[in-house]
Design an enzyme around this catalytic site. Structure first.
Site, PDB file in Angstrom:
ATOM      1  N   PHE A 168      30.228  35.990  72.806  1.00 54.77           N
ATOM      2  CA  PHE A 168      31.634  35.736  71.263  1.00 54.77           C
ATOM      3  C   PHE A 168      30.756  36.731  70.179  1.00 54.77           C
ATOM      4  O   PHE A 168      31.854  38.075  69.698  1.00 54.77           O
ATOM      5  CB  PHE A 168      30.990  34.566  70.650  1.00 54.77           C
ATOM      6  CG  PHE A 168      31.925  34.409  69.433  1.00 54.77           C
ATOM      7  CD1 PHE A 168      33.430  34.145  69.260  1.00 54.77           C
ATOM      8  CD2 PHE A 168      31.523  34.407  68.382  1.00 54.77           C
ATOM      9  CE1 PHE A 168      33.826  33.818  68.277  1.00 54.77           C
ATOM     10  CE2 PHE A 168      32.189  33.790  67.643  1.00 54.77           C
ATOM     11  CZ  PHE A 168      33.417  34.310  66.822  1.00 54.77           C
ATOM     12  N   PHE A 169      29.449  37.205  70.064  1.00 53.72           N
ATOM     13  CA  PHE A 169      28.678  38.252  69.982  1.00 53.72           C
ATOM     14  C   PHE A 169      28.068  39.729  71.151  1.00 53.72           C
ATOM     15  O   PHE A 169      28.285  39.028  72.209  1.00 53.72           O
ATOM     16  CB  PHE A 169      27.713  38.126  69.172  1.00 53.72           C
ATOM     17  CG  PHE A 169      27.979  37.104  67.629  1.00 53.72           C
ATOM     18  CD1 PHE A 169      29.277  38.163  66.847  1.00 53.72           C
ATOM     19  CD2 PHE A 169      27.421  36.182  67.170  1.00 53.72           C
ATOM     20  CE1 PHE A 169      29.782  37.138  65.583  1.00 53.72           C
ATOM     21  CE2 PHE A 169      28.196  35.233  66.342  1.00 53.72           C
ATOM     22  CZ  PHE A 169      29.252  35.186  65.566  1.00 53.72           C
ATOM     23  N   ARG A 190      27.839  25.991  60.241  1.00 48.70           N
ATOM     24  CA  ARG A 190      27.185  26.408  60.318  1.00 48.70           C
ATOM     25  C   ARG A 190      25.691  27.037  61.139  1.00 48.70           C
ATOM     26  O   ARG A 190      24.541  26.490  60.885  1.00 48.70           O
ATOM     27  CB  ARG A 190      26.792  27.820  58.735  1.00 48.70           C
ATOM     28  CG  ARG A 190      28.031  28.480  58.495  1.00 48.70           C
ATOM     29  CD  ARG A 190      29.599  28.836  59.045  1.00 48.70           C
ATOM     30  NE  ARG A 190      30.276  29.578  58.359  1.00 48.70           N
ATOM     31  CZ  ARG A 190      31.112  30.221  58.674  1.00 48.70           C
ATOM     32  NH1 ARG A 190      31.581  30.810  60.351  1.00 48.70           N
ATOM     33  NH2 ARG A 190      32.062  30.707  58.105  1.00 48.70           N
ATOM     34  N   GLU A 248      37.534  25.465  64.470  1.00 50.98           N
ATOM     35  CA  GLU A 248      37.594  25.683  63.138  1.00 50.98           C
ATOM     36  C   GLU A 248      37.619  23.507  62.496  1.00 50.98           C
ATOM     37  O   GLU A 248      38.670  23.519  62.632  1.00 50.98           O
ATOM     38  CB  GLU A 248      38.209  26.814  62.275  1.00 50.98           C
ATOM     39  CG  GLU A 248      37.921  28.431  63.323  1.00 50.98           C
ATOM     40  CD  GLU A 248      38.545  29.299  61.868  1.00 50.98           C
ATOM     41  OE1 GLU A 248      38.378  30.063  61.498  1.00 50.98           O
ATOM     42  OE2 GLU A 248      40.283  28.080  62.265  1.00 50.98           O
ATOM     43  N   SER A 305      23.191  42.750  56.582  1.00 50.36           N
ATOM     44  CA  SER A 305      21.120  42.443  57.233  1.00 50.36           C
ATOM     45  C   SER A 305      21.393  44.267  57.702  1.00 50.36           C
ATOM     46  O   SER A 305      21.288  44.083  58.747  1.00 50.36           O
ATOM     47  CB  SER A 305      21.312  41.278  58.192  1.00 50.36           C
ATOM     48  OG  SER A 305      20.613  41.343  58.486  1.00 50.36           O
ATOM     49  N   PRO A 306      21.261  45.120  56.998  1.00 53.68           N
ATOM     50  CA  PRO A 306      21.193  46.137  57.524  1.00 53.68           C
ATOM     51  C   PRO A 306      19.793  46.894  58.628  1.00 53.68           C
ATOM     52  O   PRO A 306      20.276  47.489  59.612  1.00 53.68           O
ATOM     53  CB  PRO A 306      21.321  47.014  56.845  1.00 53.68           C
ATOM     54  CG  PRO A 306      21.073  47.124  55.383  1.00 53.68           C
ATOM     55  CD  PRO A 306      21.107  45.367  55.633  1.00 53.68           C
ATOM     56  N   GLY A 307      19.220  46.042  58.543  1.00 55.98           N
ATOM     57  CA  GLY A 307      17.554  45.860  59.063  1.00 55.98           C
ATOM     58  C   GLY A 307      18.082  45.352  60.618  1.00 55.98           C
ATOM     59  O   GLY A 307      16.847  46.078  62.088  1.00 55.98           O
ATOM     60  N   GLU A 329      39.836  27.577  67.686  1.00 52.31           N
ATOM     61  CA  GLU A 329      38.555  28.069  67.519  1.00 52.31           C
ATOM     62  C   GLU A 329      37.620  27.391  67.222  1.00 52.31           C
ATOM     63  O   GLU A 329      36.545  26.982  65.980  1.00 52.31           O
ATOM     64  CB  GLU A 329      38.853  29.236  66.410  1.00 52.31           C
ATOM     65  CG  GLU A 329      39.471  30.732  66.474  1.00 52.31           C
ATOM     66  CD  GLU A 329      40.046  31.825  65.693  1.00 52.31           C
ATOM     67  OE1 GLU A 329      39.776  31.843  64.069  1.00 52.31           O
ATOM     68  OE2 GLU A 329      40.724  32.724  65.592  1.00 52.31           O
ATOM     69  N   GLU A 362      42.548  29.176  56.626  1.00 59.93           N
ATOM     70  CA  GLU A 362      41.362  28.848  56.021  1.00 59.93           C
ATOM     71  C   GLU A 362      41.279  27.338  55.381  1.00 59.93           C
ATOM     72  O   GLU A 362      41.045  26.730  55.212  1.00 59.93           O
ATOM     73  CB  GLU A 362      39.552  29.311  56.310  1.00 59.93           C
ATOM     74  CG  GLU A 362      39.460  30.005  57.622  1.00 59.93           C
ATOM     75  CD  GLU A 362      38.482  30.464  56.702  1.00 59.93           C
ATOM     76  OE1 GLU A 362      37.758  30.331  55.974  1.00 59.93           O
ATOM     77  OE2 GLU A 362      37.475  31.356  58.276  1.00 59.93           O
TER      78      GLU A 362
END
Length: 208
Positions: free
Chosen positions: A26-27, A77, A162, A131-133, A160, A114
């Site tokens: 998924f990621f 979440r 949801e 979260s650019p780190g 999905e 939604e």
């Protein structure tokens, strides 16, 4: 011009020497090796980083200037499981940007999916990096002016998984509880703070 207004370096000042995909479902997570220019001259040694690849997303705050209410969505979440409080979070409507989509198109689509609401006007608020780190995610946030008289209920796409509950809340209550901890993610806080700054103007444009 003060030097903080424009970055000294850009993407040409970074050299990626190796990239390996560690996980993709998924990621996606990549491990990259890179080096970059330094402020006092020269280049760094090779640096190893894991990068969470999520891509661009959109959040939209639904606001009814006539009734002075906002519609926020509540859903489970997984990332909030280990944090304080409940893993069910109050959020703005949000979704990922697909190929060749604009943030505005996503804001309209996700508002219907939604929340069952179709904004009649959108205002672009900002673009930021959550979260650019460690992630490439880019978040676009907008305000969607909408008629929230009949908003509410449970929404989301079955395919999905949801399960999204819509809350219609008076703006005065939201502002009174803005820092109570119930609003615990960046997008909803930034959108509601923007609404505070633009509240009088938007109330005056309710017939536009």
């Amino acid at each position: 011009m003060p030097d903080w207004k424009k970055p000294l370096f850009d993407r040409d000042d970074v050299e990626i020497t190796r990239r390996l995909t560690l996980y993709k479902d998924f990621f996606r997570v990549d491990k990259i090796s890179l080096k970059h220019r330094m402020f006092e001259g020269g280049w760094t040694e090779d640096i190893s980083r894991e990068l969470f690849l999520r891509g661009p997303a959109v959040g939209v705050l639904l606001y009814d200037p006539e009734r002075d209410t906002v519609a926020l969505v509540e859903q489970f979440r997984a990332g909030a499981l280990t944090g304080p409080g409940s893993p069910w979070c109050l959020e703005v409507v949000a979704g990922m940007i697909e190929d060749n989509e604009t943030p505005e198109a996503v804001a309209l689509r996700e508002s219907v999916e939604e929340a069952g609401v179709e904004p009649y006007r959108l205002e672009y608020i900002a673009r930021y990096l959550p979260s650019p780190g460690g992630s490439d995610e880019v978040m676009h946030i907008l305000c969607g002016l909408a008629d929230l008289e009949n908003a509410g209920g449970v929404h989301g796409l079955d395919e999905e998984n949801e399960d999204i509950k819509v809350h219609v809340i008076p703006v005065s209550e939201v502002f009174d509880n803005l820092y109570s901890g119930r609003f615990n993610n960046a997008s909803v806080l930034l959108c509601l703070q923007w609404l505070q700054l633009n509240h009088s103007r938007l109330r005056g444009s309710q017939t536009c």
